[in-house]
Design a protein around this motif. Structure first.
Motif, PDB file in Angstrom:
ATOM      1  N   ALA A 120       0.851  -1.188   0.000  1.00 11.59           N
ATOM      2  CA  ALA A 120       0.000   0.000   0.000  1.00 11.59           C
ATOM      3  C   ALA A 120       0.889   1.241   0.000  1.00 11.59           C
ATOM      4  O   ALA A 120       2.069   1.178   0.372  1.00 11.59           O
ATOM      5  N   PRO A 121       0.357   2.399  -0.407  1.00  8.03           N
ATOM      6  CA  PRO A 121       1.136   3.634  -0.346  1.00  8.03           C
ATOM      7  C   PRO A 121       1.717   3.872   1.049  1.00  8.03           C
ATOM      8  O   PRO A 121       1.051   3.632   2.054  1.00  8.03           O
ATOM      9  N   ASP A 122       2.958   4.318   1.100  1.00  6.94           N
ATOM     10  CA  ASP A 122       3.701   4.616   2.323  1.00  6.94           C
ATOM     11  C   ASP A 122       4.140   3.355   3.066  1.00  6.94           C
ATOM     12  O   ASP A 122       4.630   3.444   4.194  1.00  6.94           O
ATOM     13  N   GLY A 123       3.987   2.164   2.450  1.00  2.27           N
ATOM     14  CA  GLY A 123       4.456   0.934   3.077  1.00  2.27           C
ATOM     15  C   GLY A 123       5.974   0.836   3.074  1.00  2.27           C
ATOM     16  O   GLY A 123       6.678   1.674   2.509  1.00  2.27           O
TER      17      GLY A 123
ATOM     18  N   ASP B 196      19.064   1.389  -7.070  1.00  3.19           N
ATOM     19  CA  ASP B 196      18.458   2.321  -8.022  1.00  3.19           C
ATOM     20  C   ASP B 196      16.956   2.075  -8.143  1.00  3.19           C
ATOM     21  O   ASP B 196      16.153   3.027  -8.191  1.00  3.19           O
ATOM     22  N   ARG B 197      16.575   0.815  -8.188  1.00  4.68           N
ATOM     23  CA  ARG B 197      15.145   0.476  -8.248  1.00  4.68           C
ATOM     24  C   ARG B 197      14.411   0.934  -6.993  1.00  4.68           C
ATOM     25  O   ARG B 197      13.320   1.501  -7.067  1.00  4.68           O
ATOM     26  N   LEU B 198      15.026   0.677  -5.848  1.00  2.00           N
ATOM     27  CA  LEU B 198      14.386   1.043  -4.589  1.00  2.00           C
ATOM     28  C   LEU B 198      14.169   2.549  -4.491  1.00  2.00           C
ATOM     29  O   LEU B 198      13.122   3.008  -4.024  1.00  2.00           O
TER      30      LEU B 198
ATOM     31  N   ALA C 121      10.559   6.522  -0.740  1.00  2.00           N
ATOM     32  CA  ALA C 121      11.041   7.861  -0.387  1.00  2.00           C
ATOM     33  C   ALA C 121      12.424   7.824   0.245  1.00  2.00           C
ATOM     34  O   ALA C 121      13.222   8.750   0.073  1.00  2.00           O
ATOM     35  N   LYS C 122      12.739   6.760   1.015  1.00  2.00           N
ATOM     36  CA  LYS C 122      14.025   6.693   1.708  1.00  2.00           C
ATOM     37  C   LYS C 122      14.524   5.255   1.714  1.00  2.00           C
ATOM     38  O   LYS C 122      13.762   4.326   1.970  1.00  2.00           O
TER      39      LYS C 122
ATOM     40  N   THR D  28      11.528   2.788   2.974  1.00  2.00           N
ATOM     41  CA  THR D  28      10.288   3.281   3.573  1.00  2.00           C
ATOM     42  C   THR D  28       9.626   4.315   2.661  1.00  2.00           C
ATOM     43  O   THR D  28      10.278   4.942   1.829  1.00  2.00           O
ATOM     44  N   GLY D  29       8.322   4.504   2.874  1.00  2.96           N
ATOM     45  CA  GLY D  29       7.591   5.505   2.106  1.00  2.96           C
ATOM     46  C   GLY D  29       7.332   5.062   0.673  1.00  2.96           C
ATOM     47  O   GLY D  29       7.721   5.752  -0.273  1.00  2.96           O
ATOM     48  N   PHE D  30       6.671   3.908   0.505  1.00  2.00           N
ATOM     49  CA  PHE D  30       6.415   3.382  -0.840  1.00  2.00           C
ATOM     50  C   PHE D  30       5.576   4.365  -1.657  1.00  2.00           C
ATOM     51  O   PHE D  30       4.531   4.823  -1.222  1.00  2.00           O
ATOM     52  N   ARG D  31       6.070   4.678  -2.860  1.00  2.00           N
ATOM     53  CA  ARG D  31       5.409   5.654  -3.725  1.00  2.00           C
ATOM     54  C   ARG D  31       4.683   5.008  -4.898  1.00  2.00           C
ATOM     55  O   ARG D  31       4.029   5.708  -5.678  1.00  2.00           O
TER      56      ARG D  31
END
Length: 242
Positions: A180-183, A200-202, A207-208, A229-232
């Motif tokens: 989910a977003p922000d996962g 690079d992929r990550l 976000a971090k 962290t912070g899945f976009r």
């Protein structure tokens, strides 16, 4: 695709307690020098003793505890997937941290003894239907994907590094499909020179991104963990073929 390891209620600390007496292991006729060294290290490892004391299924539980104590990535009510869940120690820690309102689902190629409060399925997370199966069991997209997987060692450093990096890359493929977003995504890697593509992929998806090594990770081990962290969202490819 397994490698690793609830204590009573409450929030557990990743610190070990008490003192140990050093145990020396003699090499028996049926035991090689390497297996004798491994056994001696296990018998004298404070995290092994502490895991037994607290009811964790392996010493690896302390790695996850220590990482969460430092970065506070677990939140109450989260939905968590554990890839390569055997023997269940990371599931135990996740359950403690997210509380009864959260959900944990584990998957492993090998049967895993049930961990109360979680669901564990036998299967391959690389199967085409695995992401949807796990999301259905969670009741929605995951907030966290964990992977402490390690391929069996060949004894050849470059080969072992490539094998574990391949596992990390396919674990990321899975995470991008279910998060989910922000996962967040936490995955074991090894120190080496072929991590750039993964990083690079990550950085495109999160976000971090950090490299972290918890105290419970043996100092002579090349293992690290990558915490993203912070899945976009999964990156989209652009451009056309022709």
């Amino acid at each position: 695709m397994s490698s690793r390891g609830r204590s009573g209620g409450g929030k557990s600390s990743g610190r070990t307690t008490g003192r140990q007496t050093t145990v020396r292991v003699r090499t028996a006729k049926s035991r090689s020098n390497s297996s004798a060294r491994w056994l001696q290290r296990q018998l004298n490892d404070p995290y092994v003793a502490e895991a037994q004391k607290r009811g964790y299924r392996s010493r690896a539980a302390f790695k996850l505890l220590q990482l969460d104590e430092k970065f506070h990535f677990f939140k109450k009510g989260m939905r968590v997937v554990d890839l390569g869940a055997a023997p269940g120690g990371w599931i135990q820690v996740a359950l403690e941290r997210i509380g009864k309102e959260g959900r944990v689902v584990g998957i492993d190629l090998l049967p895993v003894d049930p961990v109360p409060g979680s669901q564990i399925i036998v299967g391959d997370f690389l199967d085409a239907d695995a992401p949807q199966r796990l999301v259905d069991l969670l009741g929605g997209p995951a907030n966290a994907v964990l992977s402490d997987m390690a391929a069996s060692s060949t004894g050849h450093a470059n080969t072992d590094h490539l094998r574990i990096m391949t596992l990390a890359e396919v674990a990321l493929d899975f995470a991008e499909d279910v998060l989910a977003p922000d996962g967040f995504f936490l995955c074991k890697v090894l120190q080496g020179g072929s991590e750039k593509e993964l990083l690079d992929r990550l950085r495109k998806s999160f976000a971090k991104v950090r490299h972290v090594k918890p105290p419970a990770s043996r100092s002579d081990s090349a293992e690290l963990y990558v915490l993203a962290t912070g899945f976009r969202g999964k990156p989209t490819t652009s451009g056309s073929e022709g």
